[in-house]
Design an enzyme around this catalytic site. Structure first.
Site, PDB file in Angstrom:
ATOM      1  N   LYS A 194       0.852  -1.182   0.000  1.00 32.21           N
ATOM      2  CA  LYS A 194       0.000   0.000   0.000  1.00 32.21           C
ATOM      3  C   LYS A 194       0.892   1.237   0.000  1.00 32.21           C
ATOM      4  CE  LYS A 194      -3.668   2.705   0.897  1.00 32.21           C
ATOM      5  NZ  LYS A 194      -4.430   2.578   2.150  1.00 32.21           N
ATOM      6  N   ASP A 323     -13.054   0.968   3.820  1.00 33.03           N
ATOM      7  CA  ASP A 323     -12.132   1.822   4.563  1.00 33.03           C
ATOM      8  C   ASP A 323     -12.455   1.806   6.049  1.00 33.03           C
ATOM      9  OD1 ASP A 323      -9.842   3.323   4.694  1.00 33.03           O
ATOM     10  OD2 ASP A 323     -10.805   5.235   4.278  1.00 33.03           O
TER      11      ASP A 323
END
Length: 409
Positions: A194, A323
């Protein structure tokens, strides 16, 4: 052997619903296919009643080591040590699984851990059967420049010297450092990388769309990951920053709130996935945020509401991501519901949470109810193609042939 018996079964890859629904399971695999291919009679029969069977869902952006009971936005970053975070994550993982999500990407730690990859450890504990939770594809620490959106000291605007962070914890500047940071995550078990490629709504400095890493740094990150067979996901908002990420070879854009038509076309051309995380626009509590952050959200969020429909119409590959904890752990169905409100069909949304997500993480052993695949099966009342809100009422969860919700009492 277990036969799951229900009123109907949904084949997400085709949209077909078969009545009645039968799925046979032996060990951790589906052995009898689904729908009419299943045959009751051998082994245990579990009659679930008037429900629809469908594959376990997948959340492509979750942070199980953040949020949950007892965490506070101001004090937890400097008070909570790694053991406490792990204990809190146990509850987050259990709630996520029981809500029907059997696979997740833990998409980038941005908390102080002393260099430990807590999501890798959590994944190992779940796989060993020590605790209940979804299968985790861990990213380790998010790679971010000093002061970037995923720099943990940025959110509370800490003064210098408070909560010092290391390269091993993802803070990396320049080509040499980002290469080393990626290598460190891979060495210790990360299964994808990420990266913070732009600012964010909650960034205290700069605009949300500003590109944070240079093109050269982004290419170095992608090169290191791809040579080792790992994909790269990027937190990115602004159209220019998304273009930079896509051109660098990044595989998946998270959020993309400020995408324009040109950038959407580039994503279609390159086959880049989008994980829109659109429910957080309504779900985030900004009442205590600084006035400048509230103003930024008031400007950005209305634009973000239009992105999903444009991306779907253009042919961008969409995968579901919440998220969380921006959406509380265990309430991931809200993302599915909101995606329908944004213009996707229920079937498109369910595919985004199953077959599309499986493609994104590069697996072919889940995402459908078919013979030989992992026995990840959930059940909801009614027909989710007619009313997507039933996905918030998951009544049965099986992962790998083991029942975690709705089994015999």
């Amino acid at each position: 052997m277990i036969t799951l018996k229900a009123a109907r079964v949904l084949h997400v890859e085709t949209g077909a619903i078969e009545e009645p629904g039968l799925v046979t399971v032996d060990g951790d695999r589906i052995t009898g296919g689904a729908g009419g291919a299943g045959r009751a009679g051998e082994g245990e029969v579990l009659d679930l009643g008037d429900v629809t069977l469908l594959p376990g869902l997948m959340d492509m952006e979750v942070n199980l080591l953040m949020g949950g009971r007892g965490e506070t936005a101001v004090l937890s970053p400097v008070q909570d040590d790694p053991p406490l975070r792990m204990l809190r994550a146990v509850g987050n993982a259990r709630r996520t699984l029981r809500s029907g999500f059997t696979t997740v990407r833990n998409l980038g730690l941005f908390v102080k851990t002393g260099g430990y990859l807590l999501d890798v450890a959590l994944a190992k504990a779940i796989d060993a059967g020590w605790i209940d939770g979804p299968r985790i594809v861990p990213a380790g620490h998010a790679i971010t420049p000093t002061g970037g959106h995923l720099d943990p000291t940025m959110f509370a605007a800490y003064a210098p010297g408070i909560m010092p962070l290391t390269l091993e914890e993802g803070i990396a500047n320049g080509v040499d450092e980002v290469r080393k940071a990626v290598r460190y995550q891979i060495k210790h078990g990360a299964q994808l990388i990420k990266v913070c490629a732009s600012g964010g709504v909650m960034s205290h400095t700069g605009t949300p769309g500003a590109q944070h890493y240079s093109d050269e740094e982004l290419r170095a990150i992608v090169d290191e990951a791809h040579r080792r067979g790992l994909k790269v996901a990027a937190h990115t908002h602004g159209a220019d920053a998304v273009r930079g990420a896509v051109e660098a070879g990044i595989d998946c854009i998270e959020h993309g709130f400020l995408l324009d038509d040109e950038t959407i076309e580039l994503m279609v051309e390159r086959g880049t996935f989008l994980v829109p995380t659109t429910a957080l626009i309504e779900g985030m509590d900004l009442s205590r945020a600084a006035p400048e952050l509230q103003a930024k959200a008031a400007e950005i969020f209305p634009q973000a509401r239009t992105v999903v429909a444009k991306a779907v119409k253009a042919g961008v590959k969409i995968a579901v991501g919440t998220d969380a904890p921006a959406i509380p752990h265990g309430r991931g169905a809200q993302e599915l519901i909101t995606l329908v409100e944004r213009g996707m069909t229920p079937l498109e949304v369910l595919r985004a949470a199953t077959v599309n997500a499986a493609e994104l993480i590069g697996v072919d052993d889940r995402g459908r109810l078919a013979e030989g695949l992992l026995a990840d099966v959930i059940a909801v009342p009614g027909n989710p193609l007619e009313d997507i809100s039933v996905m918030a009422d998951v009544m049965f969860v099986m992962k790998g042939g083991k029942v975690f919700r709705g089994g015999p009492s």
